[in-house]
Design a protein around this motif. Sequence first.
Motif, PDB file in Angstrom:
ATOM      1  N   TRP A  46      39.627  49.458  40.022  1.00  0.00           N
ATOM      2  CA  TRP A  46      40.735  48.683  40.587  1.00  0.00           C
ATOM      3  C   TRP A  46      41.626  49.610  41.412  1.00  0.00           C
ATOM      4  CZ3 TRP A  46      41.500  43.587  40.821  1.00  0.00           C
ATOM      5  CH2 TRP A  46      40.825  42.763  39.916  1.00  0.00           C
ATOM      6  N   GLU A  67      36.515  42.168  29.235  1.00  0.00           N
ATOM      7  CA  GLU A  67      35.710  41.866  30.435  1.00  0.00           C
ATOM      8  C   GLU A  67      36.087  40.512  31.011  1.00  0.00           C
ATOM      9  OE1 GLU A  67      31.440  42.402  30.201  1.00  0.00           O
ATOM     10  OE2 GLU A  67      31.742  44.017  28.771  1.00  0.00           O
ATOM     11  N   ALA A  81      42.084  37.599  42.431  1.00  0.00           N
ATOM     12  CA  ALA A  81      42.312  38.434  43.621  1.00  0.00           C
ATOM     13  C   ALA A  81      41.519  37.880  44.807  1.00  0.00           C
ATOM     14  CB  ALA A  81      41.906  39.875  43.331  1.00  0.00           C
ATOM     15  N   HIS A  82      40.303  37.438  44.532  1.00  0.00           N
ATOM     16  CA  HIS A  82      39.467  36.848  45.585  1.00  0.00           C
ATOM     17  C   HIS A  82      40.113  35.566  46.123  1.00  0.00           C
ATOM     18  CE1 HIS A  82      35.327  36.492  47.415  1.00  0.00           C
ATOM     19  NE2 HIS A  82      35.844  35.299  47.694  1.00  0.00           N
ATOM     20  N   ALA A  96      43.236  34.877  46.118  1.00  0.00           N
ATOM     21  CA  ALA A  96      44.423  35.245  46.906  1.00  0.00           C
ATOM     22  C   ALA A  96      44.017  35.590  48.336  1.00  0.00           C
ATOM     23  CB  ALA A  96      45.133  36.422  46.256  1.00  0.00           C
ATOM     24  N   ASP A 116      39.207  40.907  32.948  1.00  0.00           N
ATOM     25  CA  ASP A 116      38.903  41.624  34.180  1.00  0.00           C
ATOM     26  C   ASP A 116      38.250  40.685  35.205  1.00  0.00           C
ATOM     27  OD1 ASP A 116      39.040  44.369  35.220  1.00  0.00           O
ATOM     28  OD2 ASP A 116      36.891  44.089  35.521  1.00  0.00           O
ATOM     29  N   PRO A 145      47.093  41.375  46.695  1.00  0.00           N
ATOM     30  CA  PRO A 145      46.683  41.629  45.303  1.00  0.00           C
ATOM     31  C   PRO A 145      45.890  42.931  45.198  1.00  0.00           C
ATOM     32  CG  PRO A 145      45.229  40.042  46.320  1.00  0.00           C
ATOM     33  CD  PRO A 145      46.289  40.329  47.330  1.00  0.00           C
ATOM     34  N   PRO A 146      45.785  43.491  43.980  1.00  0.00           N
ATOM     35  CA  PRO A 146      44.926  44.670  43.810  1.00  0.00           C
ATOM     36  C   PRO A 146      43.475  44.288  44.072  1.00  0.00           C
ATOM     37  CG  PRO A 146      45.659  43.834  41.692  1.00  0.00           C
ATOM     38  CD  PRO A 146      46.382  43.051  42.728  1.00  0.00           C
ATOM     39  N   ARG A 147      42.675  45.274  44.422  1.00  0.00           N
ATOM     40  CA  ARG A 147      41.261  44.997  44.732  1.00  0.00           C
ATOM     41  C   ARG A 147      40.355  45.860  43.861  1.00  0.00           C
ATOM     42  NH1 ARG A 147      42.585  45.129  51.157  1.00  0.00           N
ATOM     43  NH2 ARG A 147      43.041  42.915  51.398  1.00  0.00           N
ATOM     44  N   LYS A 148      39.287  45.243  43.453  1.00  0.00           N
ATOM     45  CA  LYS A 148      38.320  45.978  42.614  1.00  0.00           C
ATOM     46  C   LYS A 148      37.189  46.466  43.527  1.00  0.00           C
ATOM     47  CE  LYS A 148      35.797  45.306  38.276  1.00  0.00           C
ATOM     48  NZ  LYS A 148      35.393  44.264  37.338  1.00  0.00           N
ATOM     49  N   MET A 153      43.912  44.774  34.637  1.00  0.00           N
ATOM     50  CA  MET A 153      44.655  44.645  35.903  1.00  0.00           C
ATOM     51  C   MET A 153      45.327  43.281  35.943  1.00  0.00           C
ATOM     52  SD  MET A 153      45.654  45.846  38.771  1.00  0.00           S
ATOM     53  CE  MET A 153      44.901  47.456  38.628  1.00  0.00           C
ATOM     54  N   ASP A 154      46.591  43.304  36.311  1.00  0.00           N
ATOM     55  CA  ASP A 154      47.360  42.062  36.305  1.00  0.00           C
ATOM     56  C   ASP A 154      47.424  41.474  37.715  1.00  0.00           C
ATOM     57  OD1 ASP A 154      48.870  40.073  35.168  1.00  0.00           O
ATOM     58  OD2 ASP A 154      50.766  41.073  35.610  1.00  0.00           O
ATOM     59  N   VAL A 155      46.866  40.287  37.857  1.00  0.00           N
ATOM     60  CA  VAL A 155      46.936  39.586  39.146  1.00  0.00           C
ATOM     61  C   VAL A 155      47.570  38.233  38.880  1.00  0.00           C
ATOM     62  CG1 VAL A 155      45.624  38.666  41.096  1.00  0.00           C
ATOM     63  CG2 VAL A 155      44.826  40.719  39.929  1.00  0.00           C
ATOM     64  N   GLU A 175      31.263  31.782  47.055  1.00  0.00           N
ATOM     65  CA  GLU A 175      31.689  33.184  46.972  1.00  0.00           C
ATOM     66  C   GLU A 175      31.832  33.691  45.542  1.00  0.00           C
ATOM     67  OE1 GLU A 175      34.870  33.951  49.707  1.00  0.00           O
ATOM     68  OE2 GLU A 175      33.906  32.764  51.278  1.00  0.00           O
ATOM     69  N   TYR A 215      30.170  37.584  41.752  1.00  0.00           N
ATOM     70  CA  TYR A 215      30.766  38.391  40.678  1.00  0.00           C
ATOM     71  C   TYR A 215      29.892  38.539  39.430  1.00  0.00           C
ATOM     72  CZ  TYR A 215      34.780  38.523  43.680  1.00  0.00           C
ATOM     73  OH  TYR A 215      35.580  38.751  44.763  1.00  0.00           O
ATOM     74  N   GLY A 241      34.990  42.646  46.355  1.00  0.00           N
ATOM     75  CA  GLY A 241      34.242  41.400  46.366  1.00  0.00           C
ATOM     76  C   GLY A 241      34.315  40.618  47.662  1.00  0.00           C
ATOM     77  N   TYR A 242      35.519  40.451  48.165  1.00  0.00           N
ATOM     78  CA  TYR A 242      35.691  39.643  49.372  1.00  0.00           C
ATOM     79  C   TYR A 242      34.950  40.257  50.556  1.00  0.00           C
ATOM     80  CZ  TYR A 242      37.977  37.088  53.108  1.00  0.00           C
ATOM     81  OH  TYR A 242      38.226  36.311  54.208  1.00  0.00           O
ATOM     82  N   ALA A 294      40.874  38.379  36.598  1.00  0.00           N
ATOM     83  CA  ALA A 294      41.739  39.049  37.585  1.00  0.00           C
ATOM     84  C   ALA A 294      41.006  39.196  38.913  1.00  0.00           C
ATOM     85  CB  ALA A 294      42.153  40.412  37.049  1.00  0.00           C
ATOM     86  N   GLU A 295      39.723  39.519  38.842  1.00  0.00           N
ATOM     87  CA  GLU A 295      38.949  39.710  40.070  1.00  0.00           C
ATOM     88  C   GLU A 295      38.798  38.394  40.837  1.00  0.00           C
ATOM     89  OE1 GLU A 295      34.994  41.190  39.443  1.00  0.00           O
ATOM     90  OE2 GLU A 295      35.108  42.356  41.297  1.00  0.00           O
TER      91      GLU A 295
END
Lengths: 183, 120
Positions: free
Chosen positions: B75, A34, A44-45, A47, A37, B82-85, A1-3, B55, B59, B37-38, A40-41
């Motif tokens: 995802w 991984e 995203a957090h 952001a 990934d 942004p995308p979220r997992k 996933m691209d963030v 925070e 993860y 996550g958030y 990216a996660e």
Amino acid sequence: MDVTLEFSTPEARHLWSDFLRRLDWSNRHLPRAEREDAQAEAMAHMAELIAISTQETEADRLRDALSRFGALPSPPPVWRAPLAIGLHYLAIMIIGATGLVLLILLHMVVMELFNPAGVGLYLYPGDPVPTLSYENQPDAEEVLGGWFIPAMLLIILATGAALYGLWRLTLAPTGPVSRWMKR
Amino acid sequence: MTDAEMDGILERWSSQARKGYFEMLLLARLKAGRAYGYQIVATLKQAPGFENLAEGTVYPVLTRMKKDGLVTAEWVAEDTGPPRKYYTVTDLGERTLEAMRSIWRRMDEVLSTQTGKEFD
């Protein structure tokens, strides 16, 4: 996933690149997919945190987000791994060569038991460096006399302890140099 | 013993206790519905002792739980932002949570019984 997150000020860009560097270091033990990934996660957090921050400037919003995300460990300086490798091999040479000398000294101690009149440490006239010998040297002065065995044992023990310390520091798997080599 | 010394002991105990029920809280949150996550962190921060949670620490635990088969992750692209997992608890995760709760309840029963005896 691209963030992707983009920042306009140099200060924010600097903070962000430092964060990414630390994040990459924190996830270094993960396989590549991984790791990407996880990165990216985390991005995203970040952001989400930046979006809800009430700070005025971009850099302050990022700082706010970084502080809520938590401190990440900094990767070691780039020179540390090559230095560790150098120290590792230097220690192998020192321990090997000095260990050989200690074996010679131990051998001389044993020989002194069989030939106390001959074996000893001799100082030749005009030569500042003493010489170990199996036989009595008529032109030379024996330096230690009856103290030969205690002095040699003391040297062997003290040097052996120093070598053990060097081994613990540089070659033992749990020592700092070995840990630096593993990064 | 001074209050400061007792605070130190409580802080140490609290830190160990937090580690103990961190996964249980995560599973409980995810049993209530899938979350990213958030959102998970927002719930965790309501629990005592977790108000100042860093925070990012959630993860690695979620990754481990995923490897253990307690949760799955997916995802999802969002219209804005942004995308979220999203994480979803698995059947194994739910059963693990129940087992954890059972242990927790037994601990609480033993604690209540012992405290009762002490003050009788």
